[in-house]
Scaffold this motif. Structure first.
Motif, PDB file in Angstrom:
ATOM      1  N   ILE A 217       0.854   4.175  -2.943  1.00 33.81           N
ATOM      2  CA  ILE A 217       0.572   5.598  -2.715  1.00 33.81           C
ATOM      3  C   ILE A 217       1.716   6.466  -3.247  1.00 33.81           C
ATOM      4  CG2 ILE A 217       0.345   7.351  -0.913  1.00 33.81           C
ATOM      5  CD1 ILE A 217      -1.319   5.293   0.638  1.00 33.81           C
ATOM      6  N   ASP A 218       2.970   6.056  -2.983  1.00 32.85           N
ATOM      7  CA  ASP A 218       4.106   6.816  -3.512  1.00 32.85           C
ATOM      8  C   ASP A 218       4.065   6.866  -5.034  1.00 32.85           C
ATOM      9  OD1 ASP A 218       5.177   7.593  -1.153  1.00 32.85           O
ATOM     10  OD2 ASP A 218       6.933   6.291  -1.217  1.00 32.85           O
TER      11      ASP A 218
ATOM     12  N   PRO B 234      -6.723   0.699   3.343  1.00 31.87           N
ATOM     13  CA  PRO B 234      -6.031   1.977   3.551  1.00 31.87           C
ATOM     14  C   PRO B 234      -6.841   2.904   4.452  1.00 31.87           C
ATOM     15  CG  PRO B 234      -5.913   1.335   1.248  1.00 31.87           C
ATOM     16  CD  PRO B 234      -6.832   0.358   1.918  1.00 31.87           C
TER      17      PRO B 234
ATOM     18  N   ASP C 241      -4.820   8.059   3.984  1.00 30.63           N
ATOM     19  CA  ASP C 241      -4.265   7.623   2.698  1.00 30.63           C
ATOM     20  C   ASP C 241      -5.291   7.757   1.580  1.00 30.63           C
ATOM     21  OD1 ASP C 241      -1.859   7.057   3.868  1.00 30.63           O
ATOM     22  OD2 ASP C 241      -2.226   4.911   4.067  1.00 30.63           O
TER      23      ASP C 241
ATOM     24  N   LYS D 149      -5.240  11.135   0.154  1.00 34.14           N
ATOM     25  CA  LYS D 149      -4.063  11.562  -0.615  1.00 34.14           C
ATOM     26  C   LYS D 149      -4.234  11.312  -2.109  1.00 34.14           C
ATOM     27  CE  LYS D 149      -0.637  10.641   3.031  1.00 34.14           C
ATOM     28  NZ  LYS D 149       0.518   9.774   3.395  1.00 34.14           N
TER      29      LYS D 149
ATOM     30  N   HIS E 275      -8.592   6.005  -4.587  1.00 40.76           N
ATOM     31  CA  HIS E 275      -8.581   4.552  -4.425  1.00 40.76           C
ATOM     32  C   HIS E 275      -9.901   4.000  -4.958  1.00 40.76           C
ATOM     33  CE1 HIS E 275      -5.298   5.451  -1.661  1.00 40.76           C
ATOM     34  NE2 HIS E 275      -5.072   4.168  -1.486  1.00 40.76           N
TER      35      HIS E 275
ATOM     36  N   SER F 204       0.826  -1.215   0.000  1.00 38.01           N
ATOM     37  CA  SER F 204       0.000   0.000   0.000  1.00 38.01           C
ATOM     38  C   SER F 204       0.857   1.260   0.000  1.00 38.01           C
ATOM     39  CB  SER F 204      -0.929   0.002   1.219  1.00 38.01           C
ATOM     40  OG  SER F 204      -1.845  -1.077   1.150  1.00 38.01           O
ATOM     41  N   ALA F 205       1.947   1.261   0.783  1.00 45.48           N
ATOM     42  CA  ALA F 205       2.820   2.438   0.843  1.00 45.48           C
ATOM     43  C   ALA F 205       3.468   2.700  -0.508  1.00 45.48           C
ATOM     44  CB  ALA F 205       3.883   2.241   1.917  1.00 45.48           C
TER      45      ALA F 205
END
Length: 321
Positions: free
Chosen positions: A31-32, A60, A64, A67, A70, A27-28
């Motif tokens: 997002i990046d 998430p 998140d 941001k 999704h 997930s991280a």
């Protein structure tokens, strides 16, 4: 670090796929990637699609979700079954919507069956009657995983060989299909059909060292309890859903349900849930290594330290930061 050099990319519409076992940092990374590329994230996890499970599926958090966009998270009620074919249909619709906006879809999830269905087409397995599903569930409860697998091996030896005795969902699915259709799931998969869209996939596989991953699995379940996993299961049970539904078999649900019914102590439930999570992570890693071995491997849990390697690879892949 990220292995291998990127291949020359085609001019087909691009999709980034980020897969890996649970608790590996998918997930991280997603997002990046979405923030860097102006992309949108599409769920490729079979449990995160259900509305009722927020904490236990590690969906998430709101911060998140705010941001980046999704899609396909918490969009289906647990009273329904989301098959690989249904997910593929939904995912293709979302992929096209993201492409139409001039953005890059970023698929994030560890459900290999879903990813295979998207990339290779879907096996046209007939609908399994409810009574056959019920028979499989009753038989598994009666025999236990080891004996059930031995019975499956008599009628579908190739599929039984691929499955772990603790993989209850896939064991019953294999038994249902071969019992109802007379053909193994493997035979149906070899006859997979459907127009496979011409996408250019940039694939990433998160495979941290095993002991580190298992430790992450154990810690994450403890954090889930702190975040309200027990209350989530209690609310789920109050719905009175069919115990054979996928949402009722999500990691942590059966174990915490047994605690709530007085069959297990809380420590026993936690220990079993952690063990089953580690076993699931191991199966996911096996799938990636055998079925998804052309992906670029991130051989540690994704962290801020890896951002430089990731963005260098993205630039070399012809994607615009």
């Amino acid at each position: 670090m990220i292995n291998d050099k990127p291949e020359v990319m085609s001019k087909a519409p691009k999709i980034i796929v980020i897969t890996g076992p649970t608790a590996s940092g998918k997930s991280a990374l997603g997002i990046d990637a979405a923030l860097a590329l102006g992309g949108e994230i599409i769920n490729a996890d079979s449990m995160q699609i259900y509305q009722e499970l927020d904490v236990l599926t590690a969906r998430p958090p709101k911060a998140d979700l705010a941001k980046v966009s999704h899609r396909l998270y918490g969009t289906m009620p647990g009273a329904k079954r989301c098959s690989a074919e249904q997910w593929r249909t939904l995912a293709l619709k979302e992929i096209r919507a993201v492409h139409n906006q001039g953005k890059i879809p970023i698929l994030v999830g560890g459900t290999g069956l879903y990813i295979r269905a998207l990339e290779k087409g879907i096996a046209n397995i007939p609908e399994i009657p409810d009574e056959v599903r019920a028979q499989a569930h009753v038989l598994l409860e009666k025999l236990g995983g080891e004996q059930f697998k031995e019975n499956l091996a008599v009628i579908d030896p190739d599929m039984a060989q691929k499955l772990n005795a603790g993989d209850r969902q896939r064991l019953t699915r294999a038994w249902e299909v071969v019992t109802h259709t007379g053909k193994s799931i493997l035979d149906w998969q070899r006859q997979a059909h459907g127009v496979v869209p011409d996408f250019d996939y940039v694939r990433f596989a998160m495979i941290p060292p095993r002991e580190e991953l298992y430790d992450n699995c154990n810690k994450r379940f403890e954090i889930m309890l702190e975040l309200g996993a027990l209350k989530e299961v209690e609310n789920l049970l109050q719905l009175g859903l069919d115990p054979s539904l996928p949402v009722m078999k999500a990691l942590g649900v059966p174990e915490l349900a047994e605690y709530l019914s007085g069959k297990l102590s809380l420590d026993e439930a936690i220990s079993r849930a952690q063990q089953n999570t580690r076993r699931y992570a191991k199966r996911q890693m096996t799938w990636i290594r055998t079925q998804y071995n052309d992906a670029k491997v991130v051989n540690e849990k994704y962290s801020e330290r890896l951002r430089g390697d990731f963005f260098t690879f993205i630039r070399q892949s012809g994607l615009t930061l």
